[in-house]
Design a protein around this motif. Structure first.
Motif, PDB file in Angstrom:
ATOM      1  N   VAL A 178       0.870  -1.173   0.000  1.00 19.98           N
ATOM      2  CA  VAL A 178       0.000   0.000   0.000  1.00 19.98           C
ATOM      3  C   VAL A 178       0.910   1.227   0.000  1.00 19.98           C
ATOM      4  N   VAL A 179       0.998   1.875  -1.144  1.00 17.04           N
ATOM      5  CA  VAL A 179       1.942   2.980  -1.331  1.00 17.04           C
ATOM      6  C   VAL A 179       1.209   4.297  -1.105  1.00 17.04           C
ATOM      7  N   THR A 180       1.590   4.973  -0.036  1.00 13.99           N
ATOM      8  CA  THR A 180       1.040   6.281   0.320  1.00 13.99           C
ATOM      9  C   THR A 180       2.199   7.263   0.460  1.00 13.99           C
ATOM     10  N   PRO A 181       1.931   8.564   0.450  1.00 13.72           N
ATOM     11  CA  PRO A 181       3.038   9.527   0.546  1.00 13.72           C
ATOM     12  C   PRO A 181       3.934   9.309   1.757  1.00 13.72           C
ATOM     13  N   HIS A 235       8.718 -11.677  -5.257  1.00 14.31           N
ATOM     14  CA  HIS A 235       8.052 -11.455  -6.541  1.00 14.31           C
ATOM     15  C   HIS A 235       9.008 -11.673  -7.714  1.00 14.31           C
ATOM     16  N   ARG A 236      10.234 -11.189  -7.569  1.00 11.71           N
ATOM     17  CA  ARG A 236      11.215 -11.342  -8.649  1.00 11.71           C
ATOM     18  C   ARG A 236      11.671 -12.789  -8.803  1.00 11.71           C
ATOM     19  N   ALA A 237      11.769 -13.490  -7.691  1.00 14.79           N
ATOM     20  CA  ALA A 237      12.342 -14.833  -7.726  1.00 14.79           C
ATOM     21  C   ALA A 237      11.347 -15.902  -8.153  1.00 14.79           C
ATOM     22  N   TYR A 238      10.059 -15.673  -7.890  1.00 11.09           N
ATOM     23  CA  TYR A 238       9.091 -16.748  -8.087  1.00 11.09           C
ATOM     24  C   TYR A 238       7.860 -16.261  -8.837  1.00 11.09           C
ATOM     25  N   ASP A 239       7.564 -16.914  -9.931  1.00 11.04           N
ATOM     26  CA  ASP A 239       6.380 -16.564 -10.711  1.00 11.04           C
ATOM     27  C   ASP A 239       5.091 -16.761  -9.921  1.00 11.04           C
ATOM     28  N   ASP A 240       5.092 -17.725  -9.004  1.00 16.33           N
ATOM     29  CA  ASP A 240       3.877 -18.063  -8.265  1.00 16.33           C
ATOM     30  C   ASP A 240       3.497 -17.019  -7.226  1.00 16.33           C
ATOM     31  N   PHE A 241       4.424 -16.169  -6.849  1.00 15.24           N
ATOM     32  CA  PHE A 241       4.157 -15.204  -5.780  1.00 15.24           C
ATOM     33  C   PHE A 241       3.367 -14.023  -6.340  1.00 15.24           C
ATOM     34  N   ALA A 242       2.188 -13.781  -5.775  1.00 12.41           N
ATOM     35  CA  ALA A 242       1.304 -12.711  -6.264  1.00 12.41           C
ATOM     36  C   ALA A 242       1.630 -11.406  -5.553  1.00 12.41           C
ATOM     37  N   LEU A 243       2.047 -10.406  -6.306  1.00 11.68           N
ATOM     38  CA  LEU A 243       2.337  -9.095  -5.735  1.00 11.68           C
ATOM     39  C   LEU A 243       1.435  -8.054  -6.377  1.00 11.68           C
ATOM     40  N   GLY A 244       0.766  -7.287  -5.544  1.00 12.68           N
ATOM     41  CA  GLY A 244      -0.076  -6.204  -6.022  1.00 12.68           C
ATOM     42  C   GLY A 244       0.287  -4.906  -5.326  1.00 12.68           C
ATOM     43  N   ILE A 245      -0.093  -3.805  -5.928  1.00 14.43           N
ATOM     44  CA  ILE A 245       0.182  -2.489  -5.353  1.00 14.43           C
ATOM     45  C   ILE A 245      -1.111  -1.682  -5.304  1.00 14.43           C
ATOM     46  N   VAL A 246      -1.391  -1.114  -4.133  1.00 11.62           N
ATOM     47  CA  VAL A 246      -2.431  -0.095  -4.007  1.00 11.62           C
ATOM     48  C   VAL A 246      -1.707   1.243  -3.994  1.00 11.62           C
ATOM     49  N   ASN A 247      -1.947   2.039  -5.005  1.00 10.57           N
ATOM     50  CA  ASN A 247      -1.218   3.295  -5.177  1.00 10.57           C
ATOM     51  C   ASN A 247      -2.128   4.471  -4.830  1.00 10.57           C
ATOM     52  N   ALA A 248      -1.828   5.109  -3.696  1.00  9.91           N
ATOM     53  CA  ALA A 248      -2.621   6.253  -3.241  1.00  9.91           C
ATOM     54  C   ALA A 248      -1.901   7.577  -3.478  1.00  9.91           C
ATOM     55  N   VAL A 249      -0.832   7.554  -4.273  1.00  7.69           N
ATOM     56  CA  VAL A 249      -0.074   8.775  -4.563  1.00  7.69           C
ATOM     57  C   VAL A 249      -0.575   9.360  -5.877  1.00  7.69           C
ATOM     58  N   GLN A 250      -0.903  10.635  -5.852  1.00  3.45           N
ATOM     59  CA  GLN A 250      -1.449  11.287  -7.039  1.00  3.45           C
ATOM     60  C   GLN A 250      -0.501  12.356  -7.567  1.00  3.45           C
ATOM     61  N   LYS A 251      -0.601  12.578  -8.862  1.00  2.00           N
ATOM     62  CA  LYS A 251       0.103  13.693  -9.477  1.00  2.00           C
ATOM     63  C   LYS A 251      -0.671  14.983  -9.199  1.00  2.00           C
ATOM     64  N   GLY A 252      -0.087  16.088  -9.575  1.00  2.00           N
ATOM     65  CA  GLY A 252      -0.754  17.367  -9.370  1.00  2.00           C
ATOM     66  C   GLY A 252      -2.083  17.456 -10.080  1.00  2.00           C
ATOM     67  N   GLY A 308      -4.198  15.135 -10.245  1.00  3.72           N
ATOM     68  CA  GLY A 308      -5.165  14.276  -9.578  1.00  3.72           C
ATOM     69  C   GLY A 308      -5.158  12.851 -10.073  1.00  3.72           C
ATOM     70  N   SER A 309      -4.384  12.556 -11.116  1.00  2.15           N
ATOM     71  CA  SER A 309      -4.290  11.192 -11.630  1.00  2.15           C
ATOM     72  C   SER A 309      -3.283  10.395 -10.807  1.00  2.15           C
ATOM     73  N   VAL A 310      -3.357   9.069 -10.906  1.00  2.00           N
ATOM     74  CA  VAL A 310      -2.455   8.201 -10.146  1.00  2.00           C
ATOM     75  C   VAL A 310      -1.026   8.361 -10.657  1.00  2.00           C
ATOM     76  N   ASP A 311      -0.092   8.479  -9.739  1.00  2.00           N
ATOM     77  CA  ASP A 311       1.324   8.589 -10.083  1.00  2.00           C
ATOM     78  C   ASP A 311       1.923   7.183 -10.126  1.00  2.00           C
ATOM     79  N   TYR A 312       1.943   6.579 -11.307  1.00  2.00           N
ATOM     80  CA  TYR A 312       2.393   5.192 -11.421  1.00  2.00           C
ATOM     81  C   TYR A 312       3.895   5.024 -11.198  1.00  2.00           C
ATOM     82  N   GLY A 313       4.627   6.110 -11.186  1.00  2.00           N
ATOM     83  CA  GLY A 313       6.048   6.022 -10.873  1.00  2.00           C
ATOM     84  C   GLY A 313       6.335   6.116  -9.388  1.00  2.00           C
ATOM     85  N   ALA A 314       5.312   6.406  -8.588  1.00  2.00           N
ATOM     86  CA  ALA A 314       5.512   6.619  -7.157  1.00  2.00           C
ATOM     87  C   ALA A 314       6.022   5.390  -6.410  1.00  2.00           C
TER      88      ALA A 314
END
Length: 423
Positions: free
Chosen positions: A70-73, A93-110, A112-118
């Motif tokens: 969960v990525v927040t400022p 995540h890098r080592a194993y294909d079976d490992f499920a990694l997800g991201i909740v991105n709560a960081v926004q650009k100016g 108001g859109s999601v900052d996918y680089g955050a």
């Protein structure tokens, strides 16, 4: 470099977050995951006493099926996230294909859109480490989308286990217990609805969680290649009805419920009237002519499968709702005493047949359904109520015996069986 390992995909999903600004989306996500059937490891619920860093390392290294960052400022200022949790989870995540990694991105650009680089920046990763990871925003819709991906990832890796278990999909459910990571059972899904503070009624927030993810359940069963579903646990009867209506036998095949004594209650597969009926009409009443009611008519069915007979709460319901009902009926088992689990399929088939016929005979009326009986019977009856619009009522005696409208249900809908939470 990626590879495979013997992950147990019934293990929990770890949620990494910053308390100062990530608690709200994390709590919401955790309850949605649990309502969908995925166990969760979250520090506030599952971190044992001791050195925090060491306990976190142990939790991550002791067995996970996936994780959500969960990525927040403010996460940028957390040494625990940047130096302990994120590196370990990203390495899995890098080592194993079976490992499920997800991201909740709560960081926004100016804008108001999601900052996918955050995520890379906030977590101290190289510029493109996490750009390929599935990112969802922190809205309710974004969290539900992430849960959907986690459920289907889990089921894809459980398909072989289902096939080797006689094509049986195991499902557990609880609505009253406080869930913890150790509550998982090794089933395909472990549905845990957030417990209520009310003495009798289920949690309104928990029902909303269930309503938002229950549409994933029948798809999960079919994707697993299952020919039968076996349910264990316990739940409020309105939730049991909802589960049954989410798993219509026309779609998922055989349905079996195991009670607390280990006895199997197996569905019959089709709503029908048996040669020798086991239900009787204990009472009935009519309030209005059908043509005097505006819109779709409304009828009520009280399915009373317990002994001794108890009419007080239902009679109060009739008194309070008579002006809106076209008619009502009270169905009881013809004999007193405990029901025979071996006859459950036949009894559920008859009950569903009578409910459907009662609706059909009254211009396809919506049915207020009040069930008094075993958890298993509520599931089996619900699974046979295809196309019937049901308002499910929960019993409550905190002030006086009464039935409380709890869920609007409709089977065979793309949006899920729970159409509205009424609490």
């Amino acid at each position: 470099m990626t590879g495979t390992t013997e992950f147990d995909h019934t293990d929990p999903v770890f949620i990494s977050y910053r308390h100062s600004d990530g608690t709200q989306p994390t709590a919401e996500l955790a309850w949605l995951l649990r309502a969908a059937g995925i166990p969760v490891w979250r520090d506030i619920d599952d971190l044992p006493p001791g050195d925090t860093n060491e306990r976190l390392k142990q939790a991550i290294d002791s067995g996970l099926s996936g994780a959500v960052l969960v990525v927040t400022p403010d996460a940028e200022h957390s040494r625990v996230i940047r130096e302990v949790e994120a590196p370990r989870l990203i390495n899995l995540h890098r080592a194993y294909d079976d490992f499920a990694l997800g991201i909740v991105n709560a960081v926004q650009k100016g804008s108001g859109s999601v900052d996918y680089g955050a995520p890379d920046r906030v977590l101290g990763q190289s510029a493109v480490s996490l750009t390929g990871v599935d990112q969802k925003d922190s809205t309710r819709e974004g969290l539900i989308a992430l849960v959907r991906g986690m459920v289907f990832h889990r089921i894809a890796h459980r398909r072989s286990a289902v096939q080797s278990n006689d094509a049986t999909f195991n499902l557990t459910v609880q609505t009253r217990n406080t869930p913890q990571v150790y509550d998982r059972t090794g089933s395909e899904l472990d549905i845990r609805v957030r417990p209520s503070t009310h003495e009798r009624l289920p949690s309104s927030d928990g029902l909303t969680d269930l309503a938002d993810v229950i549409q994933l359940l029948p798809t999960a069963v079919t994707r697993a290649g299952a020919k039968r579903v076996r349910i264990t646990g316990g739940a409020h009867l309105t939730v049991a009805l909802a589960l049954g209506m989410a798993l219509p036998t026309s779609r998922i095949g055989q349905l079996e419920v195991i009670d607390q004594r280990g006895q199997a209650w197996t569905g019959d597969g089709i709503a029908r009237m048996p040669d020798t009926p086991t239900l009787a009409v204990a009472a009935t009443g009519a309030s209005h002519e059908l043509n005097s009611l505006a819109g779709r008519p409304r009828v009520a069915v009280y399915l009373d499968l317990m002994s001794p007979r108890s009419d007080t709460a239902f009679q109060r319901y009739v008194d309070e709702n008579q002006s809106a009902l076209a008619t009502w009926t009270h169905l009881r088992h013809i004999t007193d005493g405990p029901l025979d689990p071996a006859r459950a399929g036949e009894l559920a088939a008859e009950a569903a047949y009578r409910i459907r016929e009662f609706s059909s005979a009254n211009a396809n009326a919506a049915v207020d359904l009040l069930v008094r009986g075993p958890f298993a019977m509520a599931i089996l009856v619900g699974s046979l109520l295809n196309t019937v619009r049901v308002t499910a009522y929960e019993w409550d005696d905190t002030q006086r015996p009464s039935y409380v409208p709890t869920l609007r249900l409709l089977s065979s809908t793309t949006g899920g069986a729970v159409r509205e939470v009424l609490l």
